[in-house]
Enzyme design. Structure first.
Site, PDB file in Angstrom:
ATOM      1  N   ALA A 224     -58.565 -66.615 -15.976  1.00 38.86           N
ATOM      2  CA  ALA A 224     -59.058 -66.669 -17.449  1.00 38.86           C
ATOM      3  C   ALA A 224     -60.212 -65.349 -17.550  1.00 38.86           C
ATOM      4  O   ALA A 224     -60.381 -64.688 -18.532  1.00 38.86           O
ATOM      5  CB  ALA A 224     -59.892 -68.011 -17.506  1.00 38.86           C
TER       6      ALA A 224
ATOM      7  N   SER B  68     -69.071 -51.491  -2.553  1.00 38.24           N
ATOM      8  CA  SER B  68     -69.239 -51.373  -1.075  1.00 38.24           C
ATOM      9  C   SER B  68     -68.089 -51.488  -0.401  1.00 38.24           C
ATOM     10  O   SER B  68     -68.174 -51.400   0.848  1.00 38.24           O
ATOM     11  CB  SER B  68     -70.642 -52.339  -0.598  1.00 38.24           C
ATOM     12  OG  SER B  68     -70.187 -53.648  -0.724  1.00 38.24           O
TER      13      SER B  68
ATOM     14  N   LYS C 167     -60.147 -62.740 -15.993  1.00 33.27           N
ATOM     15  CA  LYS C 167     -59.319 -61.297 -16.084  1.00 33.27           C
ATOM     16  C   LYS C 167     -58.747 -61.193 -17.250  1.00 33.27           C
ATOM     17  O   LYS C 167     -58.677 -60.111 -17.831  1.00 33.27           O
ATOM     18  CB  LYS C 167     -58.430 -61.017 -14.803  1.00 33.27           C
ATOM     19  CG  LYS C 167     -59.084 -61.212 -13.426  1.00 33.27           C
ATOM     20  CD  LYS C 167     -60.167 -59.811 -13.350  1.00 33.27           C
ATOM     21  CE  LYS C 167     -60.639 -59.618 -11.954  1.00 33.27           C
ATOM     22  NZ  LYS C 167     -61.543 -58.339 -11.858  1.00 33.27           N
TER      23      LYS C 167
ATOM     24  N   TYR D 123     -60.134 -67.310 -12.202  1.00 31.38           N
ATOM     25  CA  TYR D 123     -60.037 -65.866 -11.984  1.00 31.38           C
ATOM     26  C   TYR D 123     -59.118 -65.385 -13.219  1.00 31.38           C
ATOM     27  O   TYR D 123     -59.395 -64.372 -13.849  1.00 31.38           O
ATOM     28  CB  TYR D 123     -59.418 -65.567 -10.701  1.00 31.38           C
ATOM     29  CG  TYR D 123     -59.225 -64.271 -10.166  1.00 31.38           C
ATOM     30  CD1 TYR D 123     -60.438 -63.501  -9.879  1.00 31.38           C
ATOM     31  CD2 TYR D 123     -58.007 -63.364 -10.463  1.00 31.38           C
ATOM     32  CE1 TYR D 123     -60.168 -62.132  -9.481  1.00 31.38           C
ATOM     33  CE2 TYR D 123     -57.887 -62.157 -10.053  1.00 31.38           C
ATOM     34  CZ  TYR D 123     -59.079 -61.482  -9.529  1.00 31.38           C
ATOM     35  OH  TYR D 123     -58.813 -60.191  -9.115  1.00 31.38           O
TER      36      TYR D 123
ATOM     37  N   SER E  84     -56.605 -57.604 -13.878  1.00 32.92           N
ATOM     38  CA  SER E  84     -55.757 -58.154 -12.786  1.00 32.92           C
ATOM     39  C   SER E  84     -54.310 -58.620 -13.651  1.00 32.92           C
ATOM     40  O   SER E  84     -54.756 -58.985 -14.855  1.00 32.92           O
ATOM     41  CB  SER E  84     -56.174 -59.237 -11.938  1.00 32.92           C
ATOM     42  OG  SER E  84     -55.099 -59.642 -11.196  1.00 32.92           O
TER      43      SER E  84
END
Length: 248
Positions: free
Chosen positions: A158, A15, A160, A156, A143
């Site tokens: 870990a 979205s 990714k 984050y 990422s």
């Protein structure tokens, strides 16, 4: 161009931000595109309208991506409504940034659940219909933080990094069924996160990027379109960095 003519694609977290750009880019190439959202109902309706204006079908499914039963329900609904599913883009995710000495267990669990477990849930749910079709594309939005780490993002990074391991394992498990699984690792992208940066923080950020600019969401979406198309039919288990040269 119609690289994805009459394909059916599902994008989690579609979205806003990168997810929204992916939805619209897939529709531009001829795909019918459905997507999930968690709470932004107005934004989701607006994206559906934009896809339909491109003469493609779209449905927005409210879903908690970290909930396995919700993922299964969405996949079942897509197959029922569209008779097939050709492309899954695992994009849903959140951040809860802070140094690890201040990071709560809840900060850790929420990011791992929303970023990594969600990709597991939807990938597992989509395997059966794609295996029956003997074709499919799964694209995980990881990422560069999952490749090189980033201070303040232990959770984050870990999650990714986990997506990269998931990508390579699924690629090996599903290759014989003509299902390709690849990942995109964006660098810094113009989204809500970078909009919050101060001018000083942005200037410091740009010193890390050889191209001296952040990415547009559409530049990430273009790579997803490539991986979703027949042009990438002999690629699987790969990670494409879209980062302006940070990781090279």
């Amino acid at each position: 161009m119609d690289l994805l003519k009459d394909r059916v694609a599902l994008v989690t977290g579609g979205s806003r931000g990168i997810g929204r750009a992916i939805v619209l880019a897939l529709a531009d190439e001829g795909a019918d595109v459905v997507f999930t959202y968690k709470s932004a109902a107005d934004a989701a309706r607006a994206v559906v309208v934009q896809v339909e204006e491109k003469n493609r079908r779209s449905v927005a499914y409210q879903s908690d991506a970290k909930d396995a039963s919700s993922a299964t329900q969405v996949i079942d609904a897509v197959v029922k409504d569209f008779q097939r599913i050709d492309i899954l883009v695992n994009n849903a995710g959140i951040t809860r940034d802070t140094l690890i000495m201040r990071m709560s267990e809840q900060d850790w669990d929420e990011v791992l659940d929303n970023n990594l477990k969600s990709a597991f849930n939807f990938s597992k749910a989509v395997c059966r219909p794609m295996m029956s079709q003997r074709s499919g594309k799964i694209i995980n939005i990881s990422s560069i933080s999952g490749m090189v780490g980033n201070p303040g993002q232990a959770n984050y990074s870990a999650a990714k990094a986990g997506m990269l391991g998931l990508t390579k394992t699924l690629a090996k498990e599903l290759a014989s069924r003509n299902i390709q699984v690849n990942a995109v690792a964006p660098g810094f992208v113009d989204t809500d996160m970078t909009e919050k940066l101060t001018p000083q923080q942005r200037e410091q950020l740009l010193t890390m990027i050889p191209m001296k600019r952040t990415a547009k969401p559409e530049e990430i979406a273009g790579v997803v379109v490539f991986l979703a198309s027949s042009a990438a039919s002999y690629m699987t288990g790969q990670v494409l960095c879209v980062d302006g040269g940070i990781v090279m």
